[in-house]
Scaffold this motif. Sequence first.
Motif, PDB file in Angstrom:
ATOM      1  N   UNK A  21       0.916  -1.531   0.324  1.00  0.00           N
ATOM      2  CA  UNK A  21       0.510  -0.283   0.156  1.00  0.00           C
ATOM      3  C   UNK A  21       0.952   1.383  -0.179  1.00  0.00           C
ATOM      4  N   UNK A  22       1.670   0.968   0.807  1.00  0.00           N
ATOM      5  CA  UNK A  22       2.698   2.330   0.919  1.00  0.00           C
ATOM      6  C   UNK A  22       3.779   2.441  -0.590  1.00  0.00           C
ATOM      7  N   UNK A  23       3.395   1.540  -1.504  1.00  0.00           N
ATOM      8  CA  UNK A  23       3.423   2.292  -2.771  1.00  0.00           C
ATOM      9  C   UNK A  23       2.906   2.793  -4.124  1.00  0.00           C
ATOM     10  N   UNK A  24       1.817   2.984  -3.902  1.00  0.00           N
ATOM     11  CA  UNK A  24       0.143   3.294  -3.499  1.00  0.00           C
ATOM     12  C   UNK A  24       1.122   4.845  -4.698  1.00  0.00           C
ATOM     13  N   UNK A  25       0.542   5.781  -3.749  1.00  0.00           N
ATOM     14  CA  UNK A  25       0.973   7.325  -3.598  1.00  0.00           C
ATOM     15  C   UNK A  25       2.481   7.344  -5.222  1.00  0.00           C
ATOM     16  N   UNK A  26       3.454   6.207  -4.874  1.00  0.00           N
ATOM     17  CA  UNK A  26       4.869   6.781  -6.019  1.00  0.00           C
ATOM     18  C   UNK A  26       3.976   6.072  -7.422  1.00  0.00           C
ATOM     19  N   UNK A  27       3.671   4.883  -7.376  1.00  0.00           N
ATOM     20  CA  UNK A  27       2.595   4.114  -8.596  1.00  0.00           C
ATOM     21  C   UNK A  27       1.291   5.338  -9.321  1.00  0.00           C
TER      22      UNK A  27
END
Length: 251
Positions: A161-167
Amino acid sequence: MDDKELILVEHLDELRKRLIISALAFIIFLILGLVYVKDLYLFLMGNIDYKLLVLGPSDIIRIYFHVAAVIAVAGTIPVAGWQFWLFVKPALKPVERKVTLAYIPALFFLFIGGLAFGYFFIFPNVMKFLINMGNDLMTISFSADKYFSFLINMTLPFGIAFELPLVSMFLTTLGLVNPYKIVKLRKYVYLILVIIASMISPPEFFSHISVAIPLILLYEISIFLSKMVFKRKQKRYRVLNTFEEHEHISS
């Protein structure tokens, strides 16, 4: 074979190459994880001051592979991100190449940050709450399989989930995502996130809320950052178009 079919075959071959490299990276990191699995196991034991129970010999192998697989995923993320960037690189403009390249190391650190958030904040609080619920009524003891399954369910989703902003920023930079269209889906996304939180957390209200709220906040952060990238991209295009029009008039 016409030109379109030839180009498609070339793209598929390139994609297969990138997937194979990513798969090999996963296998290598999995082996490394198995080599150091005992040290990782002791670290993940946390504050438990007694040995966990094993109910069958196959549980030992399963636990070792679970722990090593998390390490393999963490190590593979920057490699897979690099391979994906190489795959889309020919279609990117020079400015977009520089911007998107900077996202790759951030993918790894955000994943580790998500795991740390789940491990040091969500997991111990949920564990403490659940243990206190039954502490006066029953003897508390954990099997290794159940403990690590619960631990992974409490931490791995946050790593992802912490990847979502970057993705979302990456896809917005590529022009594949419009944040203003995503906003219209907010109520459906909230519902999906709550369902996901209920699936990966213990079946009681406190655990659901503890998992659902951070996921929703990450979704909102993703929209906010995506809007920033979208506006900056639109501004860059307007400046470029104005410059081209000015050059055209001058000529």
